[in-house]
Scaffold this motif. Sequence first.
Motif, PDB file in Angstrom:
ATOM      1  N   ILE A 150       0.640  -1.344   0.028  1.00 21.07           N
ATOM      2  CA  ILE A 150      -0.013  -0.141  -0.232  1.00 21.07           C
ATOM      3  C   ILE A 150       0.932   1.197  -0.012  1.00 21.07           C
ATOM      4  O   ILE A 150       1.978   1.248   0.683  1.00 21.07           O
ATOM      5  N   GLU A 154      -2.664   5.439  -2.304  1.00 23.80           N
ATOM      6  CA  GLU A 154      -4.069   4.631  -2.309  1.00 23.80           C
ATOM      7  C   GLU A 154      -4.692   4.711  -1.008  1.00 23.80           C
ATOM      8  O   GLU A 154      -5.836   4.721  -0.890  1.00 23.80           O
ATOM      9  N   HIS A 287       3.522  -0.391   6.135  1.00 27.53           N
ATOM     10  CA  HIS A 287       3.018  -1.574   5.569  1.00 27.53           C
ATOM     11  C   HIS A 287       3.968  -2.784   5.879  1.00 27.53           C
ATOM     12  O   HIS A 287       3.406  -3.766   5.836  1.00 27.53           O
TER      13      HIS A 287
END
Length: 354
Positions: A150, A154, A287
């Motif tokens: 990610i 986004e 992430h």
Amino acid sequence: MTGGRAAGYTPFADAPPFQEDEETPLPVSISADEMSHLNKTGEPDTGTQADADPTILSAVLNFIWQGGSPGDAWLHMTAAQVGQVILTLPYTMAQTGMVLGILLQLGYAMMASWTAYLMNTLYMEHVNRKERLNALSQYPAHPNERDHIIQYHEVIGGLIGPWGERAALFFNVVSLLGLAVVQIIACASDAYYLYNGMNKRTWTIVWGLVSLLTVLLPSFQNYRAFSFFGLVATTFTAWYMMGTAVHEGQQPGVTHAGPLDPQQFFTGATNILFTFGGHAMAVEVMHAMLAPSKFSLVYLLSSLYVFTLTLPNTISVYWAHGMCMQCPSNVQGLDRQCARRYFGAKGARAPRCY
């Protein structure tokens, strides 16, 4: 292992409970049957491999290559905040003055930590919504999609819509392009001071090619060794500069006039801003973490460590050389005939600009 993650890894395992509101009418709780969608990947379970061969070599490789702890995130963000800029901060202090320079560092660090907290909050909200939508979906996410990293645009797109994603992607690409150019030029400048047998343009091409090799690293889980050695080198350089400045003492005729005009001040303020950055890659670091909700604390601790490098280093070198630091933008340029004075050279002569 699959997609660069450790076996048995559960994405976003520490995500806080989802809170329902009018704009996101999703269920507050999900039954076990609904959550079972998350585990239907269509692949055999590799989390309990009894026949694994834990050799010493594999253990060492895993230690170097696999990372996802808060400590790894601290290494990444600290190394990203301060690097080559440590060599230009004394020049910056000569442009802004000692008092204003220190205040700017403190102010930028507080704003950077607050920004990291906001980004961490938005990221956790985004992944909570994404996971719960996947849990309620008739068709669970494909395993390859779960290994997708990610990114910042986004997160923005998932929270405010496609137009926000496009705008965030545009500004992120532009800012990262400029940052990449600055970093490559800075590396070339440092290399030129150490060996001037090649001109700066050639060094720029060399470092540009070296930088391309980073695309071979799958994610920030695999940056542990690189961030560690980078931070060790930066820490050594910062404290060696301070030790050299204190040992040699204040040079004859040194003055501390501070900013001479607004342009100089804002140029120096912009350089300090680069010291407390790394936000463009913050979401990818989150992430890569096994516990991404701890990122805010990690960034705060990294900023505190950066202060132990920037403040003693900058204050001591500016105290020793004063406004002479405006002659070279890089501290290695204090004396071109002794460019290695801050990297172990002894008997360095006083800078010629006095």
